[in-house]
Design an enzyme around this catalytic site. Structure first.
Site, PDB file in Angstrom:
ATOM      1  N   HIS A 195     -23.602  15.459   2.304  1.00 18.19           N
ATOM      2  CA  HIS A 195     -23.453  15.897   0.909  1.00 18.19           C
ATOM      3  C   HIS A 195     -22.380  16.977   0.845  1.00 18.19           C
ATOM      4  CE1 HIS A 195     -24.439  17.009  -3.172  1.00 18.19           C
ATOM      5  NE2 HIS A 195     -24.448  18.290  -2.777  1.00 18.19           N
ATOM      6  N   ASP A 226      -4.076 -17.202   7.741  1.00 21.01           N
ATOM      7  CA  ASP A 226      -3.860 -17.730   6.389  1.00 21.01           C
ATOM      8  C   ASP A 226      -3.683 -19.246   6.363  1.00 21.01           C
ATOM      9  OD1 ASP A 226      -3.904 -15.169   5.412  1.00 21.01           O
ATOM     10  OD2 ASP A 226      -1.924 -15.244   4.470  1.00 21.01           O
ATOM     11  N   ALA A 228       2.809 -14.609  -9.269  1.00 15.03           N
ATOM     12  CA  ALA A 228       1.777 -14.259  -8.267  1.00 15.03           C
ATOM     13  C   ALA A 228       0.586 -15.188  -8.471  1.00 15.03           C
ATOM     14  CB  ALA A 228       1.383 -12.796  -8.422  1.00 15.03           C
ATOM     15  N   VAL A 249       1.210 -21.019 -18.726  1.00 16.05           N
ATOM     16  CA  VAL A 249       2.643 -20.728 -18.848  1.00 16.05           C
ATOM     17  C   VAL A 249       3.432 -22.037 -18.899  1.00 16.05           C
ATOM     18  CG1 VAL A 249       2.586 -18.448 -17.765  1.00 16.05           C
ATOM     19  CG2 VAL A 249       2.902 -20.464 -16.342  1.00 16.05           C
ATOM     20  N   LYS A 292       0.828  -1.216   0.000  1.00 16.11           N
ATOM     21  CA  LYS A 292       0.000   0.000   0.000  1.00 16.11           C
ATOM     22  C   LYS A 292       0.858   1.261   0.000  1.00 16.11           C
ATOM     23  CE  LYS A 292      -2.470  -2.727  -0.507  1.00 16.11           C
ATOM     24  NZ  LYS A 292      -2.473  -4.191  -0.466  1.00 16.11           N
TER      25      LYS A 292
HETATM   26  P1  FAD Z   1       1.415 -13.981   8.388  1.00 20.68           P
HETATM   27  O1  FAD Z   1       1.216 -12.528   8.273  1.00 20.68           O
HETATM   28  O2  FAD Z   1       1.989 -14.711   7.232  1.00 20.68           O
HETATM   29  O3  FAD Z   1       2.332 -14.186   9.675  1.00 20.68           O
HETATM   30  C1  FAD Z   1       2.792 -15.434  10.079  1.00 20.68           C
HETATM   31  C2  FAD Z   1       4.080 -15.261  10.849  1.00 20.68           C
HETATM   32  O4  FAD Z   1       4.399 -16.492  11.450  1.00 20.68           O
HETATM   33  C3  FAD Z   1       5.267 -14.892   9.970  1.00 20.68           C
HETATM   34  O5  FAD Z   1       5.988 -13.854  10.573  1.00 20.68           O
HETATM   35  C4  FAD Z   1       6.078 -16.172   9.894  1.00 20.68           C
HETATM   36  O6  FAD Z   1       7.463 -15.914   9.742  1.00 20.68           O
HETATM   37  C5  FAD Z   1       5.788 -16.762  11.258  1.00 20.68           C
HETATM   38  N1  FAD Z   1       5.956 -18.212  11.328  1.00 20.68           N
HETATM   39  C6  FAD Z   1       5.500 -19.148  10.476  1.00 20.68           C
HETATM   40  N2  FAD Z   1       5.772 -20.385  10.943  1.00 20.68           N
HETATM   41  C7  FAD Z   1       6.402 -20.206  12.116  1.00 20.68           C
HETATM   42  C8  FAD Z   1       6.923 -21.098  13.080  1.00 20.68           C
HETATM   43  N3  FAD Z   1       6.785 -22.432  12.968  1.00 20.68           N
HETATM   44  N4  FAD Z   1       7.526 -20.560  14.161  1.00 20.68           N
HETATM   45  C9  FAD Z   1       7.653 -19.229  14.332  1.00 20.68           C
HETATM   46  N5  FAD Z   1       7.171 -18.343  13.452  1.00 20.68           N
HETATM   47  C10 FAD Z   1       6.543 -18.833  12.363  1.00 20.68           C
HETATM   48  N6  FAD Z   1      -4.289  -8.840   3.164  1.00 20.68           N
HETATM   49  C11 FAD Z   1      -5.199  -7.858   3.377  1.00 20.68           C
HETATM   50  O7  FAD Z   1      -6.147  -8.074   4.147  1.00 20.68           O
HETATM   51  N7  FAD Z   1      -5.072  -6.635   2.799  1.00 20.68           N
HETATM   52  C12 FAD Z   1      -4.053  -6.348   1.956  1.00 20.68           C
HETATM   53  O8  FAD Z   1      -3.975  -5.232   1.449  1.00 20.68           O
HETATM   54  C13 FAD Z   1      -3.098  -7.355   1.693  1.00 20.68           C
HETATM   55  N8  FAD Z   1      -2.061  -7.112   0.878  1.00 20.68           N
HETATM   56  C14 FAD Z   1      -1.124  -8.091   0.676  1.00 20.68           C
HETATM   57  C15 FAD Z   1      -0.075  -7.811  -0.189  1.00 20.68           C
HETATM   58  C16 FAD Z   1       0.889  -8.777  -0.430  1.00 20.68           C
HETATM   59  C17 FAD Z   1       2.042  -8.475  -1.363  1.00 20.68           C
HETATM   60  C18 FAD Z   1       0.805 -10.035   0.234  1.00 20.68           C
HETATM   61  C19 FAD Z   1       1.866 -11.069   0.016  1.00 20.68           C
HETATM   62  C20 FAD Z   1      -0.227 -10.309   1.091  1.00 20.68           C
HETATM   63  C21 FAD Z   1      -1.224  -9.339   1.306  1.00 20.68           C
HETATM   64  N9  FAD Z   1      -2.315  -9.573   2.137  1.00 20.68           N
HETATM   65  C22 FAD Z   1      -3.253  -8.602   2.333  1.00 20.68           C
HETATM   66  C23 FAD Z   1      -2.478 -10.867   2.834  1.00 20.68           C
HETATM   67  C24 FAD Z   1      -2.015 -10.715   4.290  1.00 20.68           C
HETATM   68  O9  FAD Z   1      -0.664 -10.318   4.307  1.00 20.68           O
HETATM   69  C25 FAD Z   1      -2.199 -12.034   5.009  1.00 20.68           C
HETATM   70  O10 FAD Z   1      -3.544 -12.453   4.890  1.00 20.68           O
HETATM   71  C26 FAD Z   1      -1.869 -11.889   6.492  1.00 20.68           C
HETATM   72  O11 FAD Z   1      -0.560 -11.435   6.678  1.00 20.68           O
HETATM   73  C27 FAD Z   1      -2.062 -13.229   7.195  1.00 20.68           C
HETATM   74  O12 FAD Z   1      -1.784 -13.070   8.546  1.00 20.68           O
HETATM   75  P2  FAD Z   1      -1.296 -14.304   9.432  1.00 20.68           P
HETATM   76  O13 FAD Z   1      -1.039 -13.770  10.778  1.00 20.68           O
HETATM   77  O14 FAD Z   1      -2.227 -15.418   9.257  1.00 20.68           O
HETATM   78  O15 FAD Z   1       0.074 -14.752   8.744  1.00 20.68           O
HETATM   79  P1  NAD Z   2      -4.781 -14.980  -6.028  1.00 18.18           P
HETATM   80  O1  NAD Z   2      -5.378 -16.265  -5.655  1.00 18.18           O
HETATM   81  O2  NAD Z   2      -5.505 -13.724  -5.726  1.00 18.18           O
HETATM   82  O3  NAD Z   2      -4.487 -14.949  -7.591  1.00 18.18           O
HETATM   83  C1  NAD Z   2      -3.686 -15.898  -8.220  1.00 18.18           C
HETATM   84  C2  NAD Z   2      -4.041 -15.895  -9.688  1.00 18.18           C
HETATM   85  O4  NAD Z   2      -3.086 -16.673 -10.367  1.00 18.18           O
HETATM   86  C3  NAD Z   2      -5.410 -16.506  -9.963  1.00 18.18           C
HETATM   87  O5  NAD Z   2      -6.146 -15.647 -10.802  1.00 18.18           O
HETATM   88  C4  NAD Z   2      -5.081 -17.840 -10.617  1.00 18.18           C
HETATM   89  O6  NAD Z   2      -6.054 -18.249 -11.551  1.00 18.18           O
HETATM   90  C5  NAD Z   2      -3.773 -17.501 -11.293  1.00 18.18           C
HETATM   91  N1  NAD Z   2      -2.909 -18.658 -11.551  1.00 18.18           N
HETATM   92  C6  NAD Z   2      -2.673 -19.718 -10.744  1.00 18.18           C
HETATM   93  N2  NAD Z   2      -1.786 -20.555 -11.332  1.00 18.18           N
HETATM   94  C7  NAD Z   2      -1.452 -19.999 -12.518  1.00 18.18           C
HETATM   95  C8  NAD Z   2      -0.585 -20.370 -13.564  1.00 18.18           C
HETATM   96  N3  NAD Z   2       0.138 -21.473 -13.497  1.00 18.18           N
HETATM   97  N4  NAD Z   2      -0.491 -19.557 -14.652  1.00 18.18           N
HETATM   98  C9  NAD Z   2      -1.206 -18.428 -14.734  1.00 18.18           C
HETATM   99  N5  NAD Z   2      -2.054 -18.018 -13.750  1.00 18.18           N
HETATM  100  C10 NAD Z   2      -2.171 -18.794 -12.668  1.00 18.18           C
HETATM  101  O7  NAD Z   2      -3.320 -14.999  -5.373  1.00 18.18           O
HETATM  102  P2  NAD Z   2      -2.231 -13.848  -5.229  1.00 18.18           P
HETATM  103  O8  NAD Z   2      -2.539 -12.704  -6.118  1.00 18.18           O
HETATM  104  O9  NAD Z   2      -0.923 -14.534  -5.315  1.00 18.18           O
HETATM  105  O10 NAD Z   2      -2.449 -13.394  -3.743  1.00 18.18           O
HETATM  106  C11 NAD Z   2      -2.413 -14.349  -2.686  1.00 18.18           C
HETATM  107  C12 NAD Z   2      -3.351 -13.949  -1.600  1.00 18.18           C
HETATM  108  O11 NAD Z   2      -2.834 -12.833  -0.892  1.00 18.18           O
HETATM  109  C13 NAD Z   2      -4.704 -13.501  -2.116  1.00 18.18           C
HETATM  110  O12 NAD Z   2      -5.586 -14.577  -2.275  1.00 18.18           O
HETATM  111  C14 NAD Z   2      -5.177 -12.612  -1.049  1.00 18.18           C
HETATM  112  O13 NAD Z   2      -5.857 -13.388  -0.110  1.00 18.18           O
HETATM  113  C15 NAD Z   2      -3.916 -12.053  -0.430  1.00 18.18           C
HETATM  114  N6  NAD Z   2      -3.753 -10.663  -0.858  1.00 18.18           N
HETATM  115  C16 NAD Z   2      -4.730  -9.783  -0.533  1.00 18.18           C
HETATM  116  C17 NAD Z   2      -4.610  -8.471  -0.939  1.00 18.18           C
HETATM  117  C18 NAD Z   2      -5.701  -7.521  -0.599  1.00 18.18           C
HETATM  118  O14 NAD Z   2      -6.510  -7.841   0.256  1.00 18.18           O
HETATM  119  N7  NAD Z   2      -5.763  -6.348  -1.200  1.00 18.18           N
HETATM  120  C19 NAD Z   2      -3.513  -8.055  -1.665  1.00 18.18           C
HETATM  121  C20 NAD Z   2      -2.551  -8.989  -1.990  1.00 18.18           C
HETATM  122  C21 NAD Z   2      -2.677 -10.294  -1.562  1.00 18.18           C
END
Ligand code: FAD
Ligand code: NAD
Length: 475
Positions: A452, A320, A277, A246, A58
């Site tokens: 508004h 997650d 991704a 792909v 973000k």
């Molecule tokens: P995580 O945030 O993955 O945290 C898990 C933690 O546990 C990590 O620090 C990991 O290192 C640690 N861990 C794992 N296994 C162990 C172990 N055995 N011992 C000790 N530590 C461990 N979600 C949104 O809602 N809005 C968004 O805008 C959004 N944007 C995203 C953008 C990107 C690029 C990505 C990759 C994800 C995004 N997400 C977004 C998804 C969001 O980040 C996840 O849904 C969220 O972080 C999940 O939270 P969590 O606590 O379940 O796991």
């Molecule tokens: P995603 O599930 O949103 O999208 C993955 C896409 O890749 C899908 O459209 C799928 O059909 C496609 N795909 C899968 N295998 C493929 C292949 N072999 N070739 C071509 N296309 C293929 O997953 P993401 O974008 O990697 O994000 C992961 C998760 O992280 C999301 O599901 C979301 O929960 C979280 N996330 C959330 C936000 C947000 O809330 N704004 C932002 C980023 C990530």
């Protein structure tokens, strides 16, 4: 050394750290273990979300949107500027500062709430014991918890045919850290990450091509929202190729060759970087001993019931790594609910009211069911829709694209879903989530006074439109 706690939390992402704080607020002696280190090898809290997910993405989306506006929208306001340039290193430094501030904030919150924080990898043993393992694989501590909350989160999926080299072929973490603007980027997957990070680099001048396996674009979203989104992204220059399989990446003289097949024809796309991704998978590898009683499903997710209980007594799992959407707010709310259940209360989550947001421009947000889902379930419904083009505030902001759509039960008028694309809909969706949580109707929203001129009037008018009485809309 053995240390006993009321609650041992594994993972300090939004699921784990929030659960730990809530447990501590409820008077439970709580420890939170996390293994994450930053790109300098320094211990860090906040998980994926704060370090390499929601927050850094973000930050970059905000910087690049400002840049895009200055280049493409400010002229309409009469504002012109010469020599507009983006210093990528400043943009990245700003992102890092934001991450550092917020992750450091979690340490402070842990201290203030008396949550014990331990750096290391948690491995769950039988008898509610947890080994803490250091980076060399040595057990540094064994803890016992009357309750254990597993919140290990998720990691990017790797395609076997296109392995990461973390320089040219990267995952989302790599794509958040480019220190220059690649000329041509191929993104595999037109999901949330592909679209958000594709937007970031496209706005800075990269030619972005997104190759998506499915024929449908944004299949989980409302079909009209998906269609409008695709139109707007195309106008911005995002080249999205659907139904593409792909095959692999090879290096050629002019860069990388990303091979894919579409409609039976083979194609090769020349790019400088590939971002994979294609989704995320639960980070459960090495987490559980065979005899700890917690089961994984065949995709590695921790099996839980609707209350986040695993099969083992007093071991819970959130975020997650369990069923449901991979969203930070879903993880956190599960963390709070589990903490409250442990503390003797009644944790509550309505999984039908978890909002989704895609932070592109325009933004996309939704909550509840889509028309397609309702049709499949045979539910009769009415819809009301209102375009931002007819909203005074959106016009004044020079953001007249998109609409709000409300779906209400045909017989009871209860709101079943709300779907939005347009300016700041990430904020507008909140009102609809509240209305749905309270089992509200379109009539309820229609009778609420909206200031508004605000964007929220589009929600109000969409609610009126369910009953065909929108004021500022013809037809
Ligand atoms: P995580 O945030 O993955 O945290 C898990 C933690 O546990 C990590 O620090 C990991 O290192 C640690 N861990 C794992 N296994 C162990 C172990 N055995 N011992 C000790 N530590 C461990 N979600 C949104 O809602 N809005 C968004 O805008 C959004 N944007 C995203 C953008 C990107 C690029 C990505 C990759 C994800 C995004 N997400 C977004 C998804 C969001 O980040 C996840 O849904 C969220 O972080 C999940 O939270 P969590 O606590 O379940 O796991
Ligand atoms: P995603 O599930 O949103 O999208 C993955 C896409 O890749 C899908 O459209 C799928 O059909 C496609 N795909 C899968 N295998 C493929 C292949 N072999 N070739 C071509 N296309 C293929 O997953 P993401 O974008 O990697 O994000 C992961 C998760 O992280 C999301 O599901 C979301 O929960 C979280 N996330 C959330 C936000 C947000 O809330 N704004 C932002 C980023 C990530």
């Amino acid at each position: 050394m053995t240390d006993s706690f009321d609650v041992v939390v594994i993972g300090a992402g939004p699921g784990g750290y929030v659960a730990a704080i809530r447990c501590a607020q409820l008077g439970l002696n709580t420890v939170c273990i996390d293994a994450l280190v930053d790109d300098q090898g320094k211990e860090t809290l906040g998980g994926t979300c704060l370090n390499v997910g929601c927050i850094p993405s973000k930050a970059l989306l905000e910087s690049t949107e400002q840049f895009h506006r200055l280049n493409h929208q400010f002229a309409a306001h009469g504002i012109s500027a010469d020599n507009v340039a983006m210093d990528v290193s400043v943009m990245q430094a700003r992102k890092k500062d934001i991450v550092k501030g917020l992750t450091g904030g979690i340490s402070q919150l842990f201290k203030a709430n008396k949550v014990t924080s331990i750096h290391g990898f948690g491995h769950v043993l039988s008898g509610n014991r947890v080994n803490v393992v250091d980076r060399d694989g040595q057990v540094i501590q064994t803890l016992t918890g009357q309750n254990i909350i597993l919140a290990p989160g998720s990691v990017p999926v790797e395609l076997p045919s296109i392995p990461y080299d973390h320089e040219f072929v990267v995952d989302s973490t790599g794509a958040l850290a480019f220190n220059h603007v690649p000329k041509r980027i191929g993104i595999i997957g037109a999901g949330v990450i592909g679209l958000e990070l594709g937007s970031v680099w496209n706005r800075l001048g990269s030619e972005v091509t997104i190759v998506e396996a499915m024929d449908d674009f944004l299949g989980a979203a409302d079909h009209q929202v998906a269609r409008e989104a695709k139109r707007q992204y195309a106008k911005q220059g995002l080249d999205i190729r659907l139904g593409a399989t792909v095959s692999g990446v090879s290096s050629g003289a002019g860069g990388l060759q990303l091979g894919y097949a579409q409609k039976g024809e083979d194609h090769s796309l020349e790019v400088d970087r590939v971002i994979v991704a294609v989704g995320r998978k639960p980070a459960t590898s090495g987490l559980l001993s065979e005899d700890c009683g917690v089961a994984l499903d065949d995709r590695g997710f921790i099996e839980v019931d609707e209350l986040c209980r695993t099969g083992a007594p007093n071991i819970w799992a959130v975020g997650d790594a369990v069923r449901g959407p991979m969203l930070a707010h879903k993880s956190s709310e599960e963390g709070v609910a589990v903490a409250e259940r442990i503390g003797g209360g009644a944790g509550h989550i309505d999984f039908n009211c978890v909002p989704w947001v895609i932070y592109t421009s325009p933004e996309i947000a939704w909550v509840g069911q889509t028309e397609n889902q309702l049709k499949e379930e045979g539910v009769e419904y009415r819809t009301g829709q209102f375009p931002f083009a007819a909203n005074g505030r959106a016009r004044a902001m020079e953001e007249p694209h998109g609409f709000v759509k409300i779906i209400a039960d045909k017989h009871t008028d209860r709101i079943l879903g709300v779907h939005m694309i347009g300016p700041h809909v990430s904020e507008l969706i909140g009102e609809c989530v509240v209305t749905m949580e309270f089992h509200g109707s379109s009539e309820d929203l229609a009778r609420i006074v909206h200031a508004h001129p605000t964007l929220s009037e589009a929600t109000h008018e969409a609610a009126l439109a369910v009953d065909k009485r929108a004021i500022h809309k013809v037809g």
